[in-house]
Scaffold this motif. Structure first.
Motif, PDB file in Angstrom:
ATOM      1  N   LEU A 262       0.920  -1.169  -0.196  1.00  0.00           N
ATOM      2  CA  LEU A 262      -0.229   0.101   0.686  1.00  0.00           C
ATOM      3  C   LEU A 262       1.202   1.340  -0.180  1.00  0.00           C
ATOM      4  CD1 LEU A 262      -2.692  -0.651   2.286  1.00  0.00           C
ATOM      5  CD2 LEU A 262      -2.849  -1.543   0.252  1.00  0.00           C
ATOM      6  N   ALA A 263       0.537   2.141  -1.145  1.00  0.00           N
ATOM      7  CA  ALA A 263       1.813   3.008  -1.523  1.00  0.00           C
ATOM      8  C   ALA A 263       1.782   4.002  -0.142  1.00  0.00           C
ATOM      9  CB  ALA A 263       1.623   3.905  -2.697  1.00  0.00           C
ATOM     10  N   GLY A 264       2.655   4.380   0.386  1.00  0.00           N
ATOM     11  CA  GLY A 264       3.112   5.507   1.548  1.00  0.00           C
ATOM     12  C   GLY A 264       2.509   5.145   2.976  1.00  0.00           C
ATOM     13  N   ILE A 265       2.456   3.605   3.185  1.00  0.00           N
ATOM     14  CA  ILE A 265       2.424   3.213   4.381  1.00  0.00           C
ATOM     15  C   ILE A 265       3.296   2.321   4.918  1.00  0.00           C
ATOM     16  CG2 ILE A 265       0.573   2.471   5.714  1.00  0.00           C
ATOM     17  CD1 ILE A 265      -1.451   2.642   3.599  1.00  0.00           C
ATOM     18  N   THR A 266       3.739   2.212   6.064  1.00  0.00           N
ATOM     19  CA  THR A 266       4.796   1.742   6.559  1.00  0.00           C
ATOM     20  C   THR A 266       4.697   1.416   7.785  1.00  0.00           C
ATOM     21  OG1 THR A 266       6.104   3.669   7.563  1.00  0.00           O
ATOM     22  CG2 THR A 266       6.447   2.239   4.987  1.00  0.00           C
ATOM     23  N   GLU A 267       4.954   0.274   8.477  1.00  0.00           N
ATOM     24  CA  GLU A 267       5.053   0.438  10.266  1.00  0.00           C
ATOM     25  C   GLU A 267       6.501   0.299  10.893  1.00  0.00           C
ATOM     26  OE1 GLU A 267       3.034  -0.305  12.337  1.00  0.00           O
ATOM     27  OE2 GLU A 267       2.983  -2.201  13.759  1.00  0.00           O
TER      28      GLU A 267
END
Length: 296
Positions: A262-267
């Motif tokens: 998912l573009a731009g989403i990180t944990e």
């Protein structure tokens, strides 16, 4: 000005935690009158009443709560000093680790892996909420806390946040649910999703992505525990919004599949420590091994 009498403080500390003068006096093998005298002398030295009496219970005043916070830190620091200096002559060391209860177990295991099985190391691992873990650091009951965000800035308590990794987040589900489709927009338009709760940074990014795509997803569940999200994905309750590290075993065996990230989403994963005069000597190398180099 006379200095603080730490014997008086120690007696206050014991009574404050017991909440009962009689019980504390019995435990310390003192008379109630002698214990009361010690508390009264501390109150005179500090210039404030530390307890209110409610029935048989002693309840801390506002000044008492402040005094107890300081006493906790003072005696914890003393215990730490003794343990640290004694450890210099021992072969076995302890590392006290706190992990956010909702954090990926796989990440926690990976962080600890360099120490697992070492005969000279004992790992004490506790889980809890971020607030509980930060309190554990502040009172020196933990050496390090593993969180999904950096510690909040605090001018009083010198927390240090070590950013270890940023894991891309994707849609994860059973092969049947993905049905060969890897485009997140197409999947979000047709499949129910298992989401982290609103407090999660991942959820904030996911909501923003759906807004940009003009998609209102069908929410199957909102869950604050990555391990439970993994189980729900395995049970085919929907597509889980997760970093792949949470489902490493399932991906390797084919039980679950992963769509495009998912573009731009990180944990994010952080190791938070407290500036200490006697830091645990196991930590620097462990943090260095866990931290992934980042571009730029």
């Amino acid at each position: 000005m006379s200095s603080l009498n730490y014997h008086h403080l120690r007696y206050f500390h014991a009574v404050a935690h017991d909440g009962n003068l009689t019980r504390t006096a019995e435990r310390l093998n003192l008379s109630q009158s002698a214990l009361s005298t010690q508390i009264r002398k501390l109150e005179e030295r500090l210039g404030h009443r530390l307890f209110d009496r409610r029935g048989r219970q002693l309840v801390l005043t506002e000044a008492g709560r402040i005094a107890l916070d300081h006493a906790d830190e003072i005696f914890a620091a003393g215990d730490e000093l003794v343990d640290t200096l004694k450890a210099a002559g021992r072969a076995r060391r302890a590392l006290r680790v706190g992990a956010m209860a909702t954090l990926s177990r796989n990440f926690t295991l990976g962080f600890l892996r360099p120490l697992l099985g070492r005969a000279d190391v004992e790992i004490v691992l506790r889980s809890g909420s971020p607030a509980e873990l930060m309190q554990g650091l502040a009172t020196l009951n933990l050496d390090v806390a593993l969180l999904n965000r950096a510690a909040a800035e605090d001018a009083v308590t010198p927390f240090v946040s070590h950013r270890l990794d940023d894991q891309p987040v994707s849609l994860v589900g059973t092969p049947a649910r993905l049905a060969g489709e890897r485009d997140p927009a197409a999947l979000l338009a047709r499949e129910p999703v298992i989401l982290p709760t609103a407090e999660s940074p991942v959820r904030t990014g996911f909501d923003a992505l759906c807004d940009r795509l003009g998609i209102r997803p069908q929410i199957s569940a909102e869950v604050d525990d990555m391990a439970m999200m993994r189980l729900m994905a395995r049970a085919d309750a929907g597509l889980a919004v997760l970093p792949s590290i949470v489902v490493t075993d399932e991906l390797s065996t084919g039980v679950l599949k992963e769509a495009q990230t998912l573009a731009g989403i990180t944990e994010s994963f952080h190791a938070v420590t407290l500036e200490r005069r006697f830091p645990n000597p196991l930590l620097p190398e462990l943090i260095r091994l866990a931290a992934r180099p980042r571009a730029g």
